[in-house]
Write a protein that holds these residues in place. Sequence first.
Motif: not given
Length: 128
Positions: A35-36, A40-42, A44-54
């Motif tokens: 809500d806040v 956009d999960w579509g 956001h999630l790829p960014k998080m995959y890349a963040f945690w892979e790094t």
Amino acid sequence: MEKRTLDSPEAIKFLVDSFYEKVQADPFIGPVFTDVAQVDWGAHLPKMYAFWETIILGNNRYDGHPFRPHLLVNQSYTLTTSHFERWLQLFYKTLDEKFTGETAEQVRQRATQIAIVWSKKLGYINNG
């Protein structure tokens, strides 16, 4: 279900997807995302995959400023230590349920460091 090790992009995707399922369902921090921040999960999630892979694999897939979106959300909704504590609880629960091994423990420590630092930064800004 057998626990996995965090040693591949596929395992990290599983971690991120499992974690954010918990986040979205959580009555305390879920609304901050949906809500806040209107995540956009579509996207956001790829960014998080890349963040945690790094962080986990050291492959430098993430290119960005991970603190900035939190700062932007904080301009319209005060993020508190309680939000970061709940984020960590859900992250720990995901690790405990689905993963094993030394890398999982290292990821737990890194997530803890991130939550503490970002919470302190926002606390300083909020109380500035």
